[in-house]
Design a protein around this motif. Structure first.
Motif, PDB file in Angstrom:
ATOM      1  N   THR A   6       0.843  13.663 -26.514  1.00 23.17           N
ATOM      2  CA  THR A   6       2.206  13.605 -25.997  1.00 23.17           C
ATOM      3  C   THR A   6       2.734  12.222 -26.356  1.00 23.17           C
ATOM      4  OG1 THR A   6       1.664  12.651 -23.837  1.00 23.17           O
ATOM      5  CG2 THR A   6       1.562  15.067 -24.030  1.00 23.17           C
ATOM      6  N   LYS A   7       3.863  11.875 -25.828  1.00 25.07           N
ATOM      7  CA  LYS A   7       4.433  10.558 -26.091  1.00 25.07           C
ATOM      8  C   LYS A   7       3.555   9.444 -25.522  1.00 25.07           C
ATOM      9  CE  LYS A   7       9.031   8.582 -26.019  1.00 25.07           C
ATOM     10  NZ  LYS A   7      10.391   8.767 -25.522  1.00 25.07           N
ATOM     11  N   GLU A   8       2.821   9.738 -24.435  1.00 22.57           N
ATOM     12  CA  GLU A   8       2.051   8.714 -23.745  1.00 22.57           C
ATOM     13  C   GLU A   8       0.542   8.938 -23.731  1.00 22.57           C
ATOM     14  OE1 GLU A   8       3.619   7.884 -19.873  1.00 22.57           O
ATOM     15  OE2 GLU A   8       5.677   8.182 -20.561  1.00 22.57           O
ATOM     16  N   TYR A   9       0.083  10.156 -24.030  1.00 23.32           N
ATOM     17  CA  TYR A   9      -1.343  10.472 -23.884  1.00 23.32           C
ATOM     18  C   TYR A   9      -1.889  11.233 -25.095  1.00 23.32           C
ATOM     19  CZ  TYR A   9      -0.409   9.417 -19.005  1.00 23.32           C
ATOM     20  OH  TYR A   9      -0.025   8.794 -17.841  1.00 23.32           O
ATOM     21  N   ALA A  10      -3.197  11.124 -25.259  1.00 26.22           N
ATOM     22  CA  ALA A  10      -3.934  11.999 -26.172  1.00 26.22           C
ATOM     23  C   ALA A  10      -5.044  12.611 -25.328  1.00 26.22           C
ATOM     24  CB  ALA A  10      -4.525  11.217 -27.338  1.00 26.22           C
ATOM     25  N   ALA A  11      -5.327  13.879 -25.586  1.00 35.08           N
ATOM     26  CA  ALA A  11      -6.379  14.579 -24.844  1.00 35.08           C
ATOM     27  C   ALA A  11      -7.170  15.437 -25.816  1.00 35.08           C
ATOM     28  CB  ALA A  11      -5.776  15.443 -23.742  1.00 35.08           C
ATOM     29  N   ALA A  12      -8.423  15.690 -25.447  1.00 30.96           N
ATOM     30  CA  ALA A  12      -9.274  16.533 -26.277  1.00 30.96           C
ATOM     31  C   ALA A  12     -10.200  17.340 -25.392  1.00 30.96           C
ATOM     32  CB  ALA A  12     -10.077  15.681 -27.248  1.00 30.96           C
ATOM     33  N   GLN A  13     -10.521  18.523 -25.879  1.00 29.32           N
ATOM     34  CA  GLN A  13     -11.484  19.393 -25.204  1.00 29.32           C
ATOM     35  C   GLN A  13     -12.509  19.843 -26.235  1.00 29.32           C
ATOM     36  OE1 GLN A  13      -9.890  22.881 -23.285  1.00 29.32           O
ATOM     37  NE2 GLN A  13     -11.700  23.056 -22.010  1.00 29.32           N
ATOM     38  N   ILE A  14     -13.767  19.866 -25.808  1.00 28.56           N
ATOM     39  CA  ILE A  14     -14.884  20.293 -26.644  1.00 28.56           C
ATOM     40  C   ILE A  14     -15.574  21.467 -25.980  1.00 28.56           C
ATOM     41  CG2 ILE A  14     -17.169  19.643 -27.525  1.00 28.56           C
ATOM     42  CD1 ILE A  14     -15.168  18.062 -29.029  1.00 28.56           C
ATOM     43  N   LEU A  15     -15.945  22.449 -26.793  1.00 28.77           N
ATOM     44  CA  LEU A  15     -16.714  23.601 -26.332  1.00 28.77           C
ATOM     45  C   LEU A  15     -17.955  23.717 -27.206  1.00 28.77           C
ATOM     46  CD1 LEU A  15     -16.853  26.192 -24.543  1.00 28.77           C
ATOM     47  CD2 LEU A  15     -15.724  27.354 -26.434  1.00 28.77           C
ATOM     48  N   ILE A  58      -4.855   2.409 -26.117  1.00 28.82           N
ATOM     49  CA  ILE A  58      -5.472   2.432 -27.446  1.00 28.82           C
ATOM     50  C   ILE A  58      -4.705   1.529 -28.401  1.00 28.82           C
ATOM     51  CG2 ILE A  58      -6.063   3.898 -29.416  1.00 28.82           C
ATOM     52  CD1 ILE A  58      -7.848   4.304 -26.879  1.00 28.82           C
ATOM     53  N   ARG A  59      -3.371   1.545 -28.323  1.00 31.03           N
ATOM     54  CA  ARG A  59      -2.539   0.695 -29.182  1.00 31.03           C
ATOM     55  C   ARG A  59      -2.864  -0.782 -28.948  1.00 31.03           C
ATOM     56  NH1 ARG A  59       1.866   2.514 -27.490  1.00 31.03           N
ATOM     57  NH2 ARG A  59       2.049   4.202 -29.000  1.00 31.03           N
ATOM     58  N   ARG A  60      -3.011  -1.175 -27.658  1.00 31.47           N
ATOM     59  CA  ARG A  60      -3.346  -2.567 -27.338  1.00 31.47           C
ATOM     60  C   ARG A  60      -4.732  -2.949 -27.868  1.00 31.47           C
ATOM     61  NH1 ARG A  60      -0.825  -1.021 -22.734  1.00 31.47           N
ATOM     62  NH2 ARG A  60      -2.747  -0.638 -21.603  1.00 31.47           N
ATOM     63  N   LYS A  94      -1.354   6.213 -36.604  1.00 30.19           N
ATOM     64  CA  LYS A  94      -2.678   5.594 -36.458  1.00 30.19           C
ATOM     65  C   LYS A  94      -3.112   5.592 -34.998  1.00 30.19           C
ATOM     66  CE  LYS A  94      -2.788   2.619 -40.496  1.00 30.19           C
ATOM     67  NZ  LYS A  94      -2.717   1.258 -41.030  1.00 30.19           N
ATOM     68  N   THR A  95      -2.199   5.242 -34.105  1.00 29.07           N
ATOM     69  CA  THR A  95      -2.525   5.216 -32.677  1.00 29.07           C
ATOM     70  C   THR A  95      -2.886   6.613 -32.188  1.00 29.07           C
ATOM     71  OG1 THR A  95      -1.107   3.307 -32.287  1.00 29.07           O
ATOM     72  CG2 THR A  95      -1.672   4.649 -30.370  1.00 29.07           C
ATOM     73  N   GLU A  96      -2.102   7.616 -32.545  1.00 25.71           N
ATOM     74  CA  GLU A  96      -2.398   8.996 -32.143  1.00 25.71           C
ATOM     75  C   GLU A  96      -3.748   9.447 -32.681  1.00 25.71           C
ATOM     76  OE1 GLU A  96       0.855  11.266 -33.651  1.00 25.71           O
ATOM     77  OE2 GLU A  96       2.184  10.706 -32.007  1.00 25.71           O
ATOM     78  N   TYR A  97      -4.011   9.143 -33.938  1.00 25.78           N
ATOM     79  CA  TYR A  97      -5.260   9.534 -34.586  1.00 25.78           C
ATOM     80  C   TYR A  97      -6.461   8.898 -33.881  1.00 25.78           C
ATOM     81  CZ  TYR A  97      -8.684  10.132 -38.389  1.00 25.78           C
ATOM     82  OH  TYR A  97      -9.792  10.451 -39.134  1.00 25.78           O
ATOM     83  N   LEU A  98      -6.395   7.586 -33.675  1.00 21.91           N
ATOM     84  CA  LEU A  98      -7.495   6.868 -33.037  1.00 21.91           C
ATOM     85  C   LEU A  98      -7.694   7.344 -31.599  1.00 21.91           C
ATOM     86  CD1 LEU A  98      -9.666   4.678 -33.048  1.00 21.91           C
ATOM     87  CD2 LEU A  98      -7.850   2.986 -32.650  1.00 21.91           C
ATOM     88  N   ALA A  99      -6.614   7.523 -30.873  1.00 19.25           N
ATOM     89  CA  ALA A  99      -6.705   7.986 -29.493  1.00 19.25           C
ATOM     90  C   ALA A  99      -7.276   9.400 -29.424  1.00 19.25           C
ATOM     91  CB  ALA A  99      -5.330   7.944 -28.825  1.00 19.25           C
TER      92      ALA A  99
END
Length: 116
Positions: free
Chosen positions: A104-113, A15-17, A46-51
């Protein structure tokens, strides 16, 4: 009754790239309201938010069963925070499910219900 569950994970470096090359990626993924929030953040945030928003919207498309495309675009989905910071998902400006976003330091994850 649960009508859909979606999960997505994305690498922060990817995402940063994408975001660093041009504003096109963030402008395609984020709504105007989300873009305004994004602009107020520090570079690392910004990177965390966008990811996180990207992962949440991908998870939403999976939960809906449509994926991201003709019937469900990134701009149709908006993640909003209540005053305490709890995120909610809106589809076509209407509340439409529960969302959880993590980093986390390297990933963003999301779950939807989704529920009826």
């Amino acid at each position: 009754m649960i009508t859909g569950i979606g999960l997505d994970i994305v690498e922060l470096g990817r995402i940063r790239r994408l975001d660093g090359r041009s504003a096109k990626f963030r402008e395609r993924v984020l709504t105007d309201r989300e873009l305004a929030e994004y602009e107020l953040l520090s570079d690392s945030r910004k990177t965390e938010y966008l990811a996180g928003r990207f992962a949440a919207k991908e998870a939403f498309g999976k939960a809906k069963g449509t994926g991201i495309g003709k019937f469900c675009s990134f701009k149709d989905i908006e993640i909003r925070k209540d005053p305490s910071g709890k995120p909610s998902v809106f589809f076509h400006e209407q509340p439409d499910g529960l969302v959880s976003i993590t980093h986390t330091k390297e990933y963003a994850a999301a779950q939807i219900l989704l529920q009826s």
